[in-house]
Design a protein around this motif. Structure first.
Motif, PDB file in Angstrom:
ATOM      1  N   VAL A  27       0.837  -1.202   0.000  1.00  0.00           N
ATOM      2  CA  VAL A  27       0.000   0.000   0.000  1.00  0.00           C
ATOM      3  C   VAL A  27       0.873   1.255   0.000  1.00  0.00           C
ATOM      4  O   VAL A  27       0.646   2.190  -0.778  1.00  0.00           O
ATOM      5  CB  VAL A  27      -0.972  -0.010   1.201  1.00  0.00           C
ATOM      6  CG1 VAL A  27      -1.642   1.345   1.398  1.00  0.00           C
ATOM      7  CG2 VAL A  27      -2.016  -1.111   1.014  1.00  0.00           C
ATOM      8  N   ILE A  28       1.874   1.285   0.865  1.00  0.00           N
ATOM      9  CA  ILE A  28       2.770   2.445   0.899  1.00  0.00           C
ATOM     10  C   ILE A  28       3.512   2.567  -0.426  1.00  0.00           C
ATOM     11  O   ILE A  28       3.653   3.665  -0.973  1.00  0.00           O
ATOM     12  CB  ILE A  28       3.740   2.338   2.099  1.00  0.00           C
ATOM     13  CG1 ILE A  28       2.945   2.531   3.396  1.00  0.00           C
ATOM     14  CG2 ILE A  28       4.858   3.380   1.987  1.00  0.00           C
ATOM     15  CD1 ILE A  28       3.698   2.172   4.637  1.00  0.00           C
ATOM     16  N   GLY A  29       3.936   1.438  -0.977  1.00  0.00           N
ATOM     17  CA  GLY A  29       4.589   1.460  -2.282  1.00  0.00           C
ATOM     18  C   GLY A  29       3.680   2.000  -3.371  1.00  0.00           C
ATOM     19  O   GLY A  29       4.120   2.726  -4.270  1.00  0.00           O
ATOM     20  N   GLY A  30       2.394   1.657  -3.322  1.00  0.00           N
ATOM     21  CA  GLY A  30       1.435   2.175  -4.297  1.00  0.00           C
ATOM     22  C   GLY A  30       1.291   3.680  -4.207  1.00  0.00           C
ATOM     23  O   GLY A  30       1.153   4.370  -5.230  1.00  0.00           O
ATOM     24  N   ILE A  31       1.330   4.212  -2.997  1.00  0.00           N
ATOM     25  CA  ILE A  31       1.254   5.670  -2.826  1.00  0.00           C
ATOM     26  C   ILE A  31       2.515   6.313  -3.391  1.00  0.00           C
ATOM     27  O   ILE A  31       2.447   7.344  -4.082  1.00  0.00           O
ATOM     28  CB  ILE A  31       1.032   6.037  -1.343  1.00  0.00           C
ATOM     29  CG1 ILE A  31      -0.294   5.446  -0.849  1.00  0.00           C
ATOM     30  CG2 ILE A  31       1.059   7.553  -1.148  1.00  0.00           C
ATOM     31  CD1 ILE A  31      -0.465   5.451   0.655  1.00  0.00           C
ATOM     32  N   HIS A  32       3.662   5.714  -3.125  1.00  0.00           N
ATOM     33  CA  HIS A  32       4.904   6.235  -3.714  1.00  0.00           C
ATOM     34  C   HIS A  32       4.867   6.131  -5.242  1.00  0.00           C
ATOM     35  O   HIS A  32       5.372   7.008  -5.940  1.00  0.00           O
ATOM     36  CB  HIS A  32       6.129   5.498  -3.163  1.00  0.00           C
ATOM     37  CG  HIS A  32       6.569   5.989  -1.824  1.00  0.00           C
ATOM     38  ND1 HIS A  32       7.064   7.259  -1.611  1.00  0.00           N
ATOM     39  CD2 HIS A  32       6.569   5.363  -0.613  1.00  0.00           C
ATOM     40  CE1 HIS A  32       7.371   7.401  -0.336  1.00  0.00           C
ATOM     41  NE2 HIS A  32       7.070   6.270   0.294  1.00  0.00           N
ATOM     42  N   ARG A  33       4.261   5.071  -5.757  1.00  0.00           N
ATOM     43  CA  ARG A  33       4.203   4.908  -7.213  1.00  0.00           C
ATOM     44  C   ARG A  33       3.357   6.011  -7.848  1.00  0.00           C
ATOM     45  O   ARG A  33       3.750   6.606  -8.841  1.00  0.00           O
ATOM     46  CB  ARG A  33       3.656   3.540  -7.588  1.00  0.00           C
ATOM     47  CG  ARG A  33       3.601   3.343  -9.114  1.00  0.00           C
ATOM     48  CD  ARG A  33       3.101   1.975  -9.480  1.00  0.00           C
ATOM     49  NE  ARG A  33       4.253   1.105  -9.683  1.00  0.00           N
ATOM     50  CZ  ARG A  33       4.158  -0.172  -9.983  1.00  0.00           C
ATOM     51  NH1 ARG A  33       2.971  -0.751 -10.082  1.00  0.00           N
ATOM     52  NH2 ARG A  33       5.237  -0.898 -10.182  1.00  0.00           N
ATOM     53  N   ILE A  34       2.170   6.315  -7.292  1.00  0.00           N
ATOM     54  CA  ILE A  34       1.348   7.374  -7.890  1.00  0.00           C
ATOM     55  C   ILE A  34       2.033   8.729  -7.701  1.00  0.00           C
ATOM     56  O   ILE A  34       1.923   9.604  -8.555  1.00  0.00           O
ATOM     57  CB  ILE A  34      -0.117   7.344  -7.380  1.00  0.00           C
ATOM     58  CG1 ILE A  34      -1.010   8.273  -8.228  1.00  0.00           C
ATOM     59  CG2 ILE A  34      -0.219   7.719  -5.926  1.00  0.00           C
ATOM     60  CD1 ILE A  34      -1.151   7.905  -9.678  1.00  0.00           C
TER      61      ILE A  34
ATOM     62  N   ASP B 211       8.794  -2.021  11.951  1.00  0.00           N
ATOM     63  CA  ASP B 211       7.478  -2.531  12.327  1.00  0.00           C
ATOM     64  C   ASP B 211       6.700  -1.623  13.268  1.00  0.00           C
ATOM     65  O   ASP B 211       5.504  -1.825  13.471  1.00  0.00           O
ATOM     66  CB  ASP B 211       7.599  -3.922  12.942  1.00  0.00           C
ATOM     67  CG  ASP B 211       7.865  -4.989  11.903  1.00  0.00           C
ATOM     68  OD1 ASP B 211       7.695  -4.713  10.691  1.00  0.00           O
ATOM     69  OD2 ASP B 211       8.250  -6.109  12.288  1.00  0.00           O
ATOM     70  N   THR B 212       7.338  -0.627  13.835  1.00  0.00           N
ATOM     71  CA  THR B 212       6.628   0.302  14.710  1.00  0.00           C
ATOM     72  C   THR B 212       6.369   1.642  14.024  1.00  0.00           C
ATOM     73  O   THR B 212       5.842   2.563  14.651  1.00  0.00           O
ATOM     74  CB  THR B 212       7.434   0.558  16.007  1.00  0.00           C
ATOM     75  OG1 THR B 212       8.682   1.148  15.655  1.00  0.00           O
ATOM     76  CG2 THR B 212       7.643  -0.733  16.781  1.00  0.00           C
ATOM     77  N   ASP B 213       6.709   1.767  12.734  1.00  0.00           N
ATOM     78  CA  ASP B 213       6.584   3.066  12.054  1.00  0.00           C
ATOM     79  C   ASP B 213       5.747   3.008  10.787  1.00  0.00           C
ATOM     80  O   ASP B 213       5.972   3.757   9.855  1.00  0.00           O
ATOM     81  CB  ASP B 213       7.983   3.618  11.732  1.00  0.00           C
ATOM     82  CG  ASP B 213       7.935   5.080  11.286  1.00  0.00           C
ATOM     83  OD1 ASP B 213       7.068   5.834  11.796  1.00  0.00           O
ATOM     84  OD2 ASP B 213       8.727   5.457  10.421  1.00  0.00           O
ATOM     85  N   TRP B 214       4.768   2.127  10.720  1.00  0.00           N
ATOM     86  CA  TRP B 214       3.924   2.056   9.530  1.00  0.00           C
ATOM     87  C   TRP B 214       3.142   3.345   9.319  1.00  0.00           C
ATOM     88  O   TRP B 214       3.014   3.810   8.186  1.00  0.00           O
ATOM     89  CB  TRP B 214       2.997   0.848   9.608  1.00  0.00           C
ATOM     90  CG  TRP B 214       3.758  -0.426   9.424  1.00  0.00           C
ATOM     91  CD1 TRP B 214       4.136  -1.305  10.401  1.00  0.00           C
ATOM     92  CD2 TRP B 214       4.284  -0.936   8.201  1.00  0.00           C
ATOM     93  NE1 TRP B 214       4.865  -2.336   9.845  1.00  0.00           N
ATOM     94  CE2 TRP B 214       4.967  -2.135   8.494  1.00  0.00           C
ATOM     95  CE3 TRP B 214       4.245  -0.499   6.876  1.00  0.00           C
ATOM     96  CZ2 TRP B 214       5.585  -2.907   7.519  1.00  0.00           C
ATOM     97  CZ3 TRP B 214       4.872  -1.270   5.901  1.00  0.00           C
ATOM     98  CH2 TRP B 214       5.527  -2.454   6.232  1.00  0.00           C
ATOM     99  N   SER B 215       2.642   3.943  10.393  1.00  0.00           N
ATOM    100  CA  SER B 215       1.905   5.206  10.242  1.00  0.00           C
ATOM    101  C   SER B 215       2.827   6.314   9.743  1.00  0.00           C
ATOM    102  O   SER B 215       2.432   7.122   8.898  1.00  0.00           O
ATOM    103  CB  SER B 215       1.244   5.615  11.561  1.00  0.00           C
ATOM    104  OG  SER B 215       0.179   4.730  11.857  1.00  0.00           O
ATOM    105  N   GLY B 216       4.054   6.355  10.234  1.00  0.00           N
ATOM    106  CA  GLY B 216       5.018   7.349   9.762  1.00  0.00           C
ATOM    107  C   GLY B 216       5.356   7.156   8.295  1.00  0.00           C
ATOM    108  O   GLY B 216       5.464   8.117   7.526  1.00  0.00           O
ATOM    109  N   ALA B 217       5.506   5.892   7.881  1.00  0.00           N
ATOM    110  CA  ALA B 217       5.788   5.603   6.470  1.00  0.00           C
ATOM    111  C   ALA B 217       4.619   6.047   5.590  1.00  0.00           C
ATOM    112  O   ALA B 217       4.829   6.589   4.498  1.00  0.00           O
ATOM    113  CB  ALA B 217       6.069   4.112   6.287  1.00  0.00           C
ATOM    114  N   LEU B 218       3.408   5.837   6.068  1.00  0.00           N
ATOM    115  CA  LEU B 218       2.226   6.284   5.332  1.00  0.00           C
ATOM    116  C   LEU B 218       2.203   7.804   5.234  1.00  0.00           C
ATOM    117  O   LEU B 218       1.940   8.355   4.160  1.00  0.00           O
ATOM    118  CB  LEU B 218       0.954   5.759   5.998  1.00  0.00           C
ATOM    119  CG  LEU B 218      -0.363   6.222   5.375  1.00  0.00           C
ATOM    120  CD1 LEU B 218      -0.498   5.737   3.935  1.00  0.00           C
ATOM    121  CD2 LEU B 218      -1.534   5.719   6.215  1.00  0.00           C
TER     122      LEU B 218
END
Length: 188
Positions: free
Chosen positions: A44-51, A72-79
């Protein structure tokens, strides 16, 4: 139609769902059977980076939709970081009419973004199912995405070579998310 407001609503909803994920959840299976939850979050994060990359002028297939590794504790930050990049990349209205290349062909930027709305809405449901999220998801986003999916992938069209399984049956009173998931081949 300007799909950016829909995409932002979709990302808002994703933020809510991502916030519910704990490190203990990451190995859970998802309705998107090729991914466990950790891999799906990365996708999902990769898809956002792709668009975002497409909005920056890149070609979709030049960048992977999967993220190598996020703490594993920073998924929200990555988003949050991916979202900021996408918002910046698509800030110029002229980009909506520029022809871009996405994995499924060439089209105006606005149509490409519509595809990413549908993908993000669908994966939001996948994630919510994996973490047994009891919060209601935005039904309007599901219905809009279902309409997009039905136009892009009619029932009579072959799904061979596409990342969608065969149509699944759903009860007549199923909500928009269940209908969208079933249209895209997920067991509901």
């Amino acid at each position: 139609m300007d799909p950016r407001p829909l995409y932002l609503r979709t990302l808002d909803q994703l933020e809510t769902v991502f916030a519910k994920v704990t490190p203990a959840d990451l190995d859970r299976p998802t309705p998107c059977t090729e991914y466990d939850l950790r891999a799906l979050l990365g996708h999902v994060i990769g898809g956002i980076h792709r668009i975002a990359y497409i909005g920056e002028g890149g070609r979709a297939l030049d960048i992977s939709p999967n993220v190598d590794r996020v703490d594993d504790t920073d998924w929200s930050g990555a988003l949050d970081r991916a979202r900021a990049r996408a918002v910046t990349a698509w800030a110029d209205d002229a980009k909506l009419d520029r022809i871009v290349e996405v994995p499924w062909g060439e089209m105006p930027g606005r149509m490409a973004m519509v595809g990413y709305v549908m993908e993000a809405v669908t994966h939001t449901w996948d994630i919510a199912q994996a973490v047994a999220l009891d919060a209601a998801l935005d039904e309007e986003l599901a219905l809009i995405s279902l309409d997009m999916a039905q136009k892009a992938l009619p029932a009579e069209r072959s799904r061979e070579g596409l990342p969608f399984g065969p149509l699944q049956a759903v009860p007549a009173d199923a909500n928009g998310y269940a209908r969208l998931a079933a249209w895209l081949g997920r067991a509901v």
